[in-house]
Design an enzyme around this catalytic site. Sequence first.
Site, PDB file in Angstrom:
ATOM      1  N   GLY A  13       0.817  -1.216   0.000  1.00 42.97           N
ATOM      2  CA  GLY A  13       0.000   0.000   0.000  1.00 42.97           C
ATOM      3  C   GLY A  13       0.844   1.256   0.000  1.00 42.97           C
ATOM      4  O   GLY A  13       0.545   2.223  -0.715  1.00 42.97           O
TER       5      GLY A  13
ATOM      6  N   TYR B 274      -7.731 -16.987   4.437  1.00 43.07           N
ATOM      7  CA  TYR B 274      -7.163 -15.876   3.655  1.00 43.07           C
ATOM      8  C   TYR B 274      -7.460 -16.080   2.172  1.00 43.07           C
ATOM      9  O   TYR B 274      -7.927 -15.154   1.489  1.00 43.07           O
ATOM     10  CB  TYR B 274      -5.656 -15.809   3.890  1.00 43.07           C
ATOM     11  CG  TYR B 274      -4.910 -14.844   2.996  1.00 43.07           C
ATOM     12  CD1 TYR B 274      -4.960 -13.473   3.235  1.00 43.07           C
ATOM     13  CD2 TYR B 274      -4.142 -15.299   1.927  1.00 43.07           C
ATOM     14  CE1 TYR B 274      -4.271 -12.583   2.425  1.00 43.07           C
ATOM     15  CE2 TYR B 274      -3.445 -14.423   1.125  1.00 43.07           C
ATOM     16  CZ  TYR B 274      -3.507 -13.066   1.371  1.00 43.07           C
ATOM     17  OH  TYR B 274      -2.822 -12.186   0.554  1.00 43.07           O
TER      18      TYR B 274
END
Length: 264
Positions: free
Chosen positions: A20, A154
């Site tokens: 990010g 996940y």
Amino acid sequence: MLIDLSGKSAVVTGSTRGIGFAVAKGLAESGARVVVNGRGQKAVDEAVAELKKALPKAQLQGVAADLATEAGCEALVKAVPTTDILVNNVGIFNPQDFFEIPDSEWQRFFEVNVMSGVRLTRAYLPGMIDRKWGRVIFISSESGLNIPVEMIHYGFTKTAQISIARGIAKRAAGTGVTVNSVLPGPTLSDGVVDFLEKMPSEKGASLEETAAAFVRQHRPSSIIQRAASVEEVANLVVYVASPQASATTGAALRVDGGVVDSIV
């Protein structure tokens, strides 16, 4: 190819570290006004300061909001009502055997990895459609295709992101807005670094060597035979966010080093 995002705004969730942060930096380098997001104000302030140090002319805003909750997503949208580019990057992972994963963990992973992107896209997409330009990008994973046995909870969230991105792309058909998912493979993000540092490794081995050994053992189909850098992943995300990628939508774009053994 010169990617110029001047005049465009971007929100990158979970952008205080790792992929990010690299995406936020890449978008800012290309001229976009970038919102950096994290759960805590301290982490957000530090990330913004680091970006400003590297890019003195960058247009940056920090917003602390916990996107694991509906209230946190609403707080981000209240602070930043519109954006041209939304990168749904925030996510969590944790190796855990299927039989030891309680319902609460399944729900937590779903809220963070899936619902944060759903809620924010639902909030920001109408404005993009009205302006006839926008980019929504979900940071999924090759684990959405190769479900890891050690992280089934996940993997399922990453599969969900791919499906959601495809569906939203079709919902936004003909509007000038593109929606895609990007699928990194093993990447030297901060979370992965923390994970690797807890693993036994050869004496004197560098982090990169430890990561490469992990890839060879646990992702043997990798063609590059190493972990990618966060910048290598960010490069693809920045392109997908650009005007040059206007004909790419509804796609699951792999930057996995060839881990997924498929030609399509």
